[in-house]
Write a protein that holds these residues in place. Sequence first.
Motif, PDB file in Angstrom:
ATOM      1  N   ASP A  21      41.546  34.339  50.460  1.00 48.71           N
ATOM      2  CA  ASP A  21      41.060  33.471  49.392  1.00 48.71           C
ATOM      3  C   ASP A  21      40.326  34.279  48.324  1.00 48.71           C
ATOM      4  N   THR A  22      39.582  35.312  48.769  1.00 48.19           N
ATOM      5  CA  THR A  22      38.901  36.190  47.804  1.00 48.19           C
ATOM      6  C   THR A  22      39.919  36.887  46.906  1.00 48.19           C
ATOM      7  N   CYS A  23      40.967  37.419  47.516  1.00 48.43           N
ATOM      8  CA  CYS A  23      42.002  38.107  46.736  1.00 48.43           C
ATOM      9  C   CYS A  23      42.682  37.148  45.758  1.00 48.43           C
ATOM     10  N   TYR A  24      42.941  35.945  46.198  1.00 47.71           N
ATOM     11  CA  TYR A  24      43.624  34.965  45.351  1.00 47.71           C
ATOM     12  C   TYR A  24      42.779  34.622  44.124  1.00 47.71           C
ATOM     13  N   TRP A  25      41.512  34.267  44.380  1.00 45.11           N
ATOM     14  CA  TRP A  25      40.671  33.849  43.261  1.00 45.11           C
ATOM     15  C   TRP A  25      40.315  35.021  42.349  1.00 45.11           C
ATOM     16  N   ALA A  26      40.171  36.207  42.912  1.00 42.36           N
ATOM     17  CA  ALA A  26      39.909  37.377  42.071  1.00 42.36           C
ATOM     18  C   ALA A  26      41.082  37.629  41.130  1.00 42.36           C
ATOM     19  N   ALA A  27      42.319  37.502  41.660  1.00 43.27           N
ATOM     20  CA  ALA A  27      43.507  37.690  40.826  1.00 43.27           C
ATOM     21  C   ALA A  27      43.583  36.631  39.732  1.00 43.27           C
ATOM     22  N   LEU A  28      43.218  35.408  40.071  1.00 41.31           N
ATOM     23  CA  LEU A  28      43.283  34.312  39.098  1.00 41.31           C
ATOM     24  C   LEU A  28      42.204  34.466  38.019  1.00 41.31           C
ATOM     25  N   LEU A  29      40.985  34.731  38.460  1.00 39.73           N
ATOM     26  CA  LEU A  29      39.869  34.780  37.516  1.00 39.73           C
ATOM     27  C   LEU A  29      39.925  36.025  36.622  1.00 39.73           C
ATOM     28  N   ALA A  30      40.612  37.078  37.092  1.00 40.01           N
ATOM     29  CA  ALA A  30      40.717  38.289  36.266  1.00 40.01           C
ATOM     30  C   ALA A  30      41.646  38.083  35.071  1.00 40.01           C
ATOM     31  N   ARG A  31      42.470  37.047  35.099  1.00 41.91           N
ATOM     32  CA  ARG A  31      43.478  36.851  34.056  1.00 41.91           C
ATOM     33  C   ARG A  31      43.074  35.825  33.005  1.00 41.91           C
ATOM     34  N   PHE A  32      42.121  34.962  33.323  1.00 44.57           N
ATOM     35  CA  PHE A  32      41.862  33.834  32.431  1.00 44.57           C
ATOM     36  C   PHE A  32      40.373  33.674  32.158  1.00 44.57           C
ATOM     37  N   ASP A  33      40.070  32.988  31.064  1.00 44.58           N
ATOM     38  CA  ASP A  33      38.691  32.611  30.771  1.00 44.58           C
ATOM     39  C   ASP A  33      38.261  31.514  31.743  1.00 44.58           C
ATOM     40  N   VAL A  34      36.988  31.522  32.077  1.00 45.53           N
ATOM     41  CA  VAL A  34      36.481  30.627  33.121  1.00 45.53           C
ATOM     42  C   VAL A  34      35.337  29.782  32.582  1.00 45.53           C
TER      43      VAL A  34
END
Length: 542
Positions: A21-34
């Motif tokens: 889950d850490t890897c998934y969210w890190a990959a997602l959050l690294a690409r988009f504004d939050v």
Amino acid sequence: MVAAAATAAISFPETAGLDEDTCYWAALLARFDVATTPAPVLLYHHDEARMARRFVQTPRATFLAIALELDKLAGLGIAKDVLQWRKAWIAQRISRQLLKHKQYGAAMRMMRAVRAHKTLGGSWKTLQYRTRIHAGAMVERPGHRLDARRDRERRTLIVSYDPAFPPTSGSDLRNYRNADAAARFGPVCLVSVKPKFAGNAADPLIRLEALSIEGEPRTASVGWWRTRAENRILRSALARLEALAREFRPDTIIVEGVGLFKLLRPLRPLAAQLILDMHNVESDLAAQIRRLSAKRTAAAFGVRFLERKALSLVDRVWVCSNLDRQKLMRLSRHKIPIHVVPNGIPQASDVPTHLPAEPSTGNGFPVIVFIGHLAYPPNVDAAQRLASVIFPRIRHALPDARLVLAGRTPRPAVQALARLPGVELIEDPADVAPLLSSAHLTVVPLTAGGGTRIKILEAMAAGVPVIATPIAAEGLDLVENDEVLLADTDETLAEMAIGLCLDPERRARQRLRAHQAAWARFGLQAIRDAIRDGLGPNGAAA
């Protein structure tokens, strides 16, 4: 909340069993504004025990899988030092679990990844771990003065009344499970007073014996008098047991309950350690079953006297739950170690640990199962009320409902229930797994009982929601309205069953939470750890 298009190229890593889950969210959050909100929108229940099992069983493979997935995040712009810190943090957590399980060599190798990080590697916690690992490794080093005692195999003799193999119901499931766990520390002899069934145990370290032979002439009993709570034991059976103990030379003898009280004194000099495994606090159980009769209350008092005598003869006692431990501590007049060795998931090594899909409704909905020893008085009473009072209410609201009663040696009163509409009886099932895999829920309306109910653990491990009386779930420490639904009356039990069947989201949530709880607290590793601690310092050597 995430737009579907944003996740099109991102998925949970399939090779990492942890931190995915850490890897998934890190990959997602690294690409988009939050955008963030301070209010919690999701409560995540962390299964610490399940994670610990994975760390201990395959530490290197678990760490490497996570490390490879973390390395992939570098391509998304996440700083390498951040990724190195995460690897070191994971390695430190794995080391902590290995240290707890006394796997010092593996813990020492894992700490190399922690030391590779300049900040975490020099922390006070890392220094503590390294010191404890080195101290433990020195104790285990060949030539150390404790080494001979630590490495010597432990020989365990387990005595039961009924044969424990093949295991099918409460007592034999527990006895065989105890033998299986003790076999990790050395050879085990599992012996029954009654004649054994054909076949050999799957584990070559477990030897099966019996003290009686089918059809042999009956000899005199041990002792001139016995209480109603004691089993009848022939003198010939005792002679065979004494000869077997001298030949097997056990370090520890475990005796199943006060029903075998007459064996405690003869066995006392034949092993360094004598353990009484109390599946129930029998005096408490007798008081529950017989509480309506003054005459029968006196019988319960006799059981209490027998238990106190038994506690004075043994070195340790095993019970099924903390609740039973508290009951026994109030009863005992002796300062004796009382260990909680819980009932575990039956035949856990053969049961898939993933949550199975809910069965289809093609053969009726809901299919309700009740599994238990159907000659045991509390189970007989529960089956009668379930079939004649609770189930008709459910069937009135859900006309396609089916009830399956299954268990060994059903009494005539239970056999008669099969004539009721929608009720099916399966006598002496060879395997309960197919019954559970086709069930939508189980209802356990017990009003008396001791120990903890294996039937509830078995259902939860198979992903079957459980609705029960408080006494049925006693000692399991389950979360009410989350892992189990509880009610005191037959009417409320029926209402709960109907409500759960009409709410698929709630049913799915309870299936998941119950399944997780069963495997985390009553799975293989948890029981093995309890057996190791229950055997004491010498038994913990393995």
